[in-house]
Design a protein around this motif. Sequence first.
Motif, PDB file in Angstrom:
ATOM      1  N   TYR B 191       0.827  -1.197   0.000  1.00 42.52           N
ATOM      2  CA  TYR B 191       0.000   0.000   0.000  1.00 42.52           C
ATOM      3  C   TYR B 191       0.864   1.252   0.000  1.00 42.52           C
ATOM      4  N   GLN B 194       2.170   1.836  -3.344  1.00 41.71           N
ATOM      5  CA  GLN B 194       1.130   2.329  -4.253  1.00 41.71           C
ATOM      6  C   GLN B 194       0.781   3.777  -3.968  1.00 41.71           C
ATOM      7  N   ARG B 197       3.239   5.898  -5.631  1.00 42.89           N
ATOM      8  CA  ARG B 197       3.055   5.981  -7.071  1.00 42.89           C
ATOM      9  C   ARG B 197       1.942   6.988  -7.419  1.00 42.89           C
ATOM     10  N   ALA B 213      -3.078   4.545 -11.168  1.00 36.84           N
ATOM     11  CA  ALA B 213      -2.409   4.076  -9.950  1.00 36.84           C
ATOM     12  C   ALA B 213      -3.404   3.964  -8.806  1.00 36.84           C
ATOM     13  N   GLU B 216      -5.529   0.922  -9.312  1.00 36.76           N
ATOM     14  CA  GLU B 216      -4.774  -0.284  -8.986  1.00 36.76           C
ATOM     15  C   GLU B 216      -4.714  -0.476  -7.465  1.00 36.76           C
ATOM     16  N   HIS B 217      -4.443   0.623  -6.764  1.00 39.84           N
ATOM     17  CA  HIS B 217      -4.359   0.560  -5.311  1.00 39.84           C
ATOM     18  C   HIS B 217      -5.667   0.065  -4.710  1.00 39.84           C
TER      19      HIS B 217
END
Lengths: 258, 258
Positions: B191, B194, B197, B213, B216-217
């Motif tokens: 986490y 992420q 990012r 991003a 995705e997280h």
Amino acid sequence: MSNPDPSADSSNLALGRLRALLDDSSFEGEQRLPPERVLAAQIGIGRRALRRALEVLEAEGRIWRHQGKGTFLGPRPAHSPTSLEELTKRTHPLEVMDVRLEIEPALARLAAVRATNGDIERLLRLAEKTASSSDADGRELWDSALHRTIAEAAGNSLLLAIFDMVDRIRQDTTWRLLRERARSGERQQIYVEQHRRVIAAIAQREAHAAEHAMREHLELVREGLLKVMTAPLPDQVDGQMLKAPVTASTKKEIRHGT
Amino acid sequence: MSNPDPSADSSNLALGRLRALLDDSSFEGEQRLPPERVLAAQIGIGRRALRRALEVLEAEGRIWRHQGKGTFLGPRPAHSPTSLEELTKRTHPLEVMDVRLEIEPALARLAAVRATNGDIERLLRLAEKTASSSDADGRELWDSALHRTIAEAAGNSLLLAIFDMVDRIRQDTTWRLLRERARSGERQQIYVEQHRRVIAAIAQREAHAAEHAMREHLELVREGLLKVMTAPLPDQVDGQMLKAPVTASTKKEIRHGT
DNA sequence: ATCCCGAACCAATTTGCAAGTGGTTCGGTG
DNA sequence: CACCGAACCACTTGCAAATTGGTTCGGGAT
């Protein structure tokens, strides 16, 4: 001895002892610290020195304070206004449209996946009603019902609640004239056609197409709203109606540009 | 003609006088009627008869009443089911995650476009705090603050209000244990990565990357939540406890450290 | 017997007040 | 000059009392 910092005599001492206290895990599970008066007595310093130390810790984000409440560990919890009236004051039509553009395409996509056949029947009936409606009031009612039925069909109660919240703000009486002007004329026919496309995509379970059609529809609505707001009316100006939204929107419009 | 209604003797009298009062514009600007006891004395009838008359007026929609508040003119104000508690009862964690998956990527994208440099600085600091936080409580607080700061940076007050609403539901105490389990272990490190990012994409104004991003997280968070919900009792309390074959009835595969 | 009234009680809401807390100012002390 | 103690202000919380609609009960008039 030359002390370069005149205010750091005992405040630094307090700061040190405070950090020790916080790190000592004395308040490990505690969220709330003792009152300043008590804490000052515990550490053995004056309240003023303690407060200077607390200011530092607050600036660092390790604690947060609120008058009448107390001093607490951790970052300051964000305040949140859930009142509809307050929210209506703080937002403006373009923000609402932006939100609709984020949410309703997703709702259409979900509806394409999860709608029951009963939902789809209702949608078809509503589309007819919307198309055959003559007066502006009726159009708005049926249109609202249509969009909401799609939101229902998406099958997510939380998203539905959000949709309702946004819809109530959108229907605020202050923006009524604005909506009527944005809907008038030949746009209505295009809207009807776009509604048909969205519903057809949902009925055929084409999630992506439904999302796309809804986004296209809302983008056109947004465009109409923008036109009405930026190049409006030679007459029938109602100062009261326009005052509140205009001030708010002009401010935000600047942010849009930057 | 005989009177078919046996209960209309003096209630009808009261109803007539009440209608007269309401039409007399005695309460023109007033929204609130006197208390029932006072009103009954004014009209000169008993409270019971008055209440029967008020029931009729309420059924007609001319007034509305509420225990402890009073009797008011006009239609009953629409009740907004935006109550957090009600909503929390009607939804569930997966719905909340679905909503976050719809909203927060959009917020990240908007933040990448509109965030000020100050916003970005705050995000960077929060990311560090989140990464260095040790206990579960702290992690959750800092994580929540991080996500909310992104929502703030998006610059849409309505979307921010929606985010807050969802976040409050998510933080409901009922789901606290669930969240702790879903966050535990090595997931926290992913986490953190992420988060970095997402923030990097926002800082570099790469809207699409930020949205991607964030999605995705949240998808990973959702996956973790699903695992915790479907494979209950991870029993990773202590190594000693784990090897006990007491849980032989559970045919779920035990998650090995991957 | 039926209906009405007054009274009392219940439940929800509002209001008023006291206590507790952070924020601030003042005078005293070394 | 720095610090302390004290007092005061502003805000929040908690609680009890008052207010109000909702309900029940007994007495009395018809």
